[in-house]
Design an enzyme around this catalytic site. Structure first.
Site, PDB file in Angstrom:
ATOM      1  N   HIS A  26      36.315  55.295  50.743  1.00 24.08           N
ATOM      2  CA  HIS A  26      36.504  54.115  51.590  1.00 24.08           C
ATOM      3  C   HIS A  26      35.213  53.309  51.739  1.00 24.08           C
ATOM      4  O   HIS A  26      34.121  53.800  51.464  1.00 24.08           O
ATOM      5  CB  HIS A  26      36.991  54.519  52.983  1.00 24.08           C
ATOM      6  CG  HIS A  26      38.464  54.798  53.040  1.00 24.08           C
ATOM      7  ND1 HIS A  26      39.009  55.996  52.640  1.00 24.08           N
ATOM      8  CD2 HIS A  26      39.504  54.021  53.447  1.00 24.08           C
ATOM      9  CE1 HIS A  26      40.331  55.951  52.800  1.00 24.08           C
ATOM     10  NE2 HIS A  26      40.660  54.767  53.287  1.00 24.08           N
ATOM     11  N   LYS A  48      34.127  52.324  57.815  1.00 21.65           N
ATOM     12  CA  LYS A  48      35.205  53.143  58.387  1.00 21.65           C
ATOM     13  C   LYS A  48      34.620  54.164  59.365  1.00 21.65           C
ATOM     14  O   LYS A  48      33.635  54.840  59.040  1.00 21.65           O
ATOM     15  CB  LYS A  48      35.962  53.854  57.255  1.00 21.65           C
ATOM     16  CG  LYS A  48      37.169  54.647  57.733  1.00 21.65           C
ATOM     17  CD  LYS A  48      38.083  55.024  56.589  1.00 21.65           C
ATOM     18  CE  LYS A  48      39.250  55.881  57.033  1.00 21.65           C
ATOM     19  NZ  LYS A  48      40.081  55.230  58.056  1.00 21.65           N
TER      20      LYS A  48
END
Ligand SMILES: NC(=O)C1=CN([C@@H]2O[C@H](COP(=O)(O)OP(=O)(O)OC[C@H]3O[C@@H](n4cnc5c(N)ncnc54)[C@H](O)[C@@H]3O)[C@@H](O)[C@H]2O)C=CC1
Ligand SMILES: O=C(O)C1=N[C@H](C(=O)O)C[C@H](O)C1
Length: 250
Positions: free
Chosen positions: A135, A139
């Protein structure tokens, strides 16, 4: 025909801002509220919202859902951080408001839902399986909600097939080197500038491996799932966990 009255919570966030545009562009929906952190939840009721799309943060989602369920506002939830304890609390609230529906979708993209399904299907046939999620570095949670759910589904499929613990001779390891243990399935989290949301499920058997990979390249990948969820959730009271149940992939 009257339009579905939809509110977005987390409207200034990465996915929330995209959801605002998607709801505005949907011919059968009206965006009646777009709330950021600190905005009063009362405006949801005042605006007559029928569905709240919840895309905030794990520290905010429970208070928002408490309010929605108490006011009979259906919810479509993408926010992560779900534990058994949180799900039990939400289920208790829904019992007090039996006509209200809440969909929690660890991932709204069709490809990610199918990745989970394929992994679940393949799991009984391979001795080894590990999940790698990758990711963007902004995040806040790890592992991703999608990876945690994928690992849980794999673990359940392995258990149902009578598979035991995975082969792993590791005797010494630097902390974290083998990833997180989710129900006996190792999950590895990569955070890298340039990425959005990606996942690989690596399965291994004697003399062969199978890799199932999915890439979300833009937040637009999540929008069809959010809109589908908003359209369907009003007719499905109680808690639904996973978009697959609204895609008849259940
Ligand atoms: N299920 C899915 O398909 C997807 C889920 N997500 C999840 O959605 C969540 C949000 O992700 P991002 O947009 O990347 O994060 P973000 O940090 O960009 O956005 C979250 C927004 O929510 C706001 N917020 C926090 N508390 C609030 C409250 N009480 N009321 C209204 N707004 C509030 C924040 O100020 C921020 O603007 C995360 O949990 C993420 O994992 C993200 C993408 C896809
Ligand atoms: O934070 C994100 O970006 C994403 N969060 C969800 C998750 O934790 O699984 C869904 C997707 O991976 C994007």
């Amino acid at each position: 025909m009257s339009k579905l009255r939809v509110a977005v919570l987390g409207a200034k966030g990465r996915i929330g801002s995209e959801a605002v545009k998607a709801v505005e562009a949907a011919e059968d929906m009206e965006l009646v509220a777009a709330l950021g952190r600190g905005d009063s939840l009362e405006s949801l009721a005042e605006a007559g919202a029928q569905v709240a799309v919840e895309l905030t943060t794990p520290d905010s989602v429970m208070d928002n859902l408490d309010f929605c369920v108490r006011h009979g506002i259906h919810a479509v939830v993408g926010t992560t951080g779900w534990t058994e304890e949180r799900l039990a609390r939400l289920t208790g609230w829904l019992e007090q408001s039996p006509e209200t529906g809440v969909l929690i979708a660890p991932n709204f993209s069709l490809g990610a839902v199918l990745t989970m399904k394929f992994a679940q299907l393949a799991a009984p046939y391979f001795e080894s399986v590990e999940v790698v999620e990758l990711h963007h570095p902004n995040k806040v949670d790890a592992p991703s909600g999608t990876a945690a759910r994928t690992a849980q589904l794999i673990a359940a499929a392995r258990a149902q097939a009578g598979l035991g613990a995975q082969p792993d001779a590791t005797a010494t390891a630097l902390e974290g080197a083998r990833g997180a243990d989710v129900d006996g399935v190792r999950v590895h989290s990569v955070r890298l500038r340039g990425l959005l949301a990606h996942q690989e499920v690596l399965l291994g058997g004697e003399g062969e491996t199978l890799t199932v990979r999915h890439d979300s390249l833009h937040h637009s990948s999540f929008m069809p799932g959010i809109l589908l969820g908003a359209r369907r959730v009003t007719a499905v009271p109680g808690l639904t966990f996973g978009l697959e149940h609204f895609l008849d992939l259940g």
